[in-house]
Design a protein around this motif. Structure first.
Motif, PDB file in Angstrom:
ATOM      1  N   ALA A 122       0.829  -1.203   0.000  1.00 21.82           N
ATOM      2  CA  ALA A 122       0.000   0.000   0.000  1.00 21.82           C
ATOM      3  C   ALA A 122       0.868   1.258   0.000  1.00 21.82           C
ATOM      4  CB  ALA A 122      -0.930  -0.002   1.202  1.00 21.82           C
ATOM      5  N   ALA A 123       1.955   1.223   0.773  1.00 23.08           N
ATOM      6  CA  ALA A 123       2.854   2.375   0.854  1.00 23.08           C
ATOM      7  C   ALA A 123       3.538   2.663  -0.474  1.00 23.08           C
ATOM      8  CB  ALA A 123       3.899   2.145   1.950  1.00 23.08           C
ATOM      9  N   THR A 124       3.844   1.621  -1.227  1.00 21.39           N
ATOM     10  CA  THR A 124       4.546   1.791  -2.505  1.00 21.39           C
ATOM     11  C   THR A 124       3.595   1.940  -3.687  1.00 21.39           C
ATOM     12  OG1 THR A 124       4.716  -0.621  -2.765  1.00 21.39           O
ATOM     13  CG2 THR A 124       6.564   0.514  -1.695  1.00 21.39           C
ATOM     14  N   GLY A 125       2.295   1.863  -3.430  1.00 24.39           N
ATOM     15  CA  GLY A 125       1.315   2.022  -4.502  1.00 24.39           C
ATOM     16  C   GLY A 125       1.071   0.764  -5.314  1.00 24.39           C
ATOM     17  N   LYS A 126       1.632  -0.340  -4.883  1.00 21.83           N
ATOM     18  CA  LYS A 126       1.440  -1.593  -5.612  1.00 21.83           C
ATOM     19  C   LYS A 126       0.023  -2.123  -5.429  1.00 21.83           C
ATOM     20  CE  LYS A 126       3.378  -6.259  -6.103  1.00 21.83           C
ATOM     21  NZ  LYS A 126       4.400  -7.214  -5.602  1.00 21.83           N
ATOM     22  N   ARG A 127      -0.560  -1.836  -4.276  1.00 20.84           N
ATOM     23  CA  ARG A 127      -1.932  -2.249  -3.979  1.00 20.84           C
ATOM     24  C   ARG A 127      -2.741  -1.036  -3.531  1.00 20.84           C
ATOM     25  NH1 ARG A 127      -2.065  -8.030  -3.081  1.00 20.84           N
ATOM     26  NH2 ARG A 127       0.039  -8.869  -2.740  1.00 20.84           N
ATOM     27  N   PRO A 128      -4.070  -1.186  -3.491  1.00 23.69           N
ATOM     28  CA  PRO A 128      -4.920  -0.111  -2.962  1.00 23.69           C
ATOM     29  C   PRO A 128      -4.635   0.129  -1.490  1.00 23.69           C
ATOM     30  CG  PRO A 128      -6.214  -1.739  -4.187  1.00 23.69           C
ATOM     31  CD  PRO A 128      -4.848  -2.322  -3.998  1.00 23.69           C
TER      32      PRO A 128
END
Length: 331
Positions: free
Chosen positions: A197-203
């Motif tokens: 989530a922090a890296t934007g890979k997931r919502p």
């Protein structure tokens, strides 16, 4: 010692394989790669892409590789899935494991180390959890692990099987040198989900329940580093020399960490904000689960190296930042 690691390409199994090698043992891996990754196992480790239910193939491996002891990590472990598809869990976690034990006994291999779970305790009335507390699983996953524990006790009495069952709390982190780490599909563990989530890979991360009777309203769990877990499994070997030995150990740090504290640790270690949404509680989630692991510490000399959530997250971040796509293809 020649050690057969069943499920040795999975998350905990692959870390244990590396620890076995470092400790001077010779690991041999069986994994059908349904959830495991071939790249998680060093090329020089004997590897068999075999289904655990293939008793003929497993028996041949036990003999050909001169196996002294078997370590079992090959269970399905998604609690929600176990509720919706219990037969899948009973056939894999119980039936296939009983087949493995039958072949072991037939081939004269009578030392067994079993990956169990704190889910066998269900929703406990008090904390921390000790090994003698009542076991009342609330889902098929936990029940299948308890069923195997009970079978092991019967086999120890009837056939002299020597075993140890380790009841894990929340396995977390990655190898200290960054060589291997956590790559599940689907991913359900909080730390990798927060990192993604922090890296934007997931919502944004979903936080289930903010009104628990805990200091910050979110669930408390006991996060224990995967390498620390692995070291305990190896430390028990010398305790299994006497036929019929039956040992049970909790493995956790004994320090409860809340969901918010994990989110804060991930933000601190990565230097990135962890976006998250807040929602209602999930059915069956106890407010707190954490271990009293003094038995393992006293009897096995087990010591936790990674004793803070930040130290665990640091190893996870090292792996995920270097391997944003995980291990890639399974085969």
């Amino acid at each position: 010692m020649n050690v057969l690691v069943v499920g040795g390409a999975g998350y905990i199994g692959s870390h244990c394989v590396r620890q076995l090698t470092a400790a001077g043992h010779r690991p041999v891996v069986i994994d059908n790669l349904v959830f495991g990754h071939r790249r998680a196992v060093a090329p020089d480790v004997p590897f068999y892409d075999v289904n655990l239910g293939d008793e003929s193939a497993v028996g041949k491996i036990l003999v050909d590789e001169k196996i002294d002891l078997v370590m079992h990590f090959a269970a399905y472990a998604y609690v929600g899935e176990s509720v919706h598809d219990p037969l899948k869990y009973y056939f894999n976690n119980v039936v296939a494991t009983l087949g493995l034990l039958r072949v072991m006994l037939a081939k004269g291999v009578k030392k067994f180390v079993f990956s169990s779970t704190c889910a066998t305790y269900g929703i406990p009335e008090k904390m921390p959890l000790v090994e003698t507390m009542p076991q009342s699983p609330i889902n098929p996953y936990g029940q299948t692990k308890l069923d195997v524990e009970n079978a092991l006790k019967a086999l120890a009495l009837a056939h002299g099987l020597s075993f140890s069952a380790f009841r894990y709390f929340n396995a977390a982190g990655a190898a200290e040198d960054g060589a291997i780490g956590e790559d599940h599909d689907p991913e359900t563990h909080l730390i990798p989900l927060a990192i993604d989530a922090a890296t934007g890979k997931r919502p944004p991360l979903q936080v289930f329940g903010i009104d628990y009777p805990t200091p910050d309203g979110t669930c408390l769990r006991d996060y224990v580093h995967v390498d620390d877990l692995s070291r305990a499994h190896i430390a028990v070997f010398e305790k299994l020399e006497k036929p019929g030995t039956a040992l049970f150990y909790n493995l956790g740090t004994g320090t409860p960490t809340s969901v918010r504290e994990v989110i804060n640790a991930v933000g601190k270690v990565t230097g990135k904000k962890v976006p998250y949404t807040e929602g209602p509680r999930r059915a069956g989630d106890p407010p707190a689960l954490y271990a009293d692991s003094s038995k393992a510490k006293n009897e096995l000399g087990w010591k936790v190296k990674f004793d803070t959530i930040e130290s665990i997250v640091e190893t996870a971040w090292r792996w995920h930042s270097a391997n944003p796509d995980g291990f890639g293809k399974r085969k």
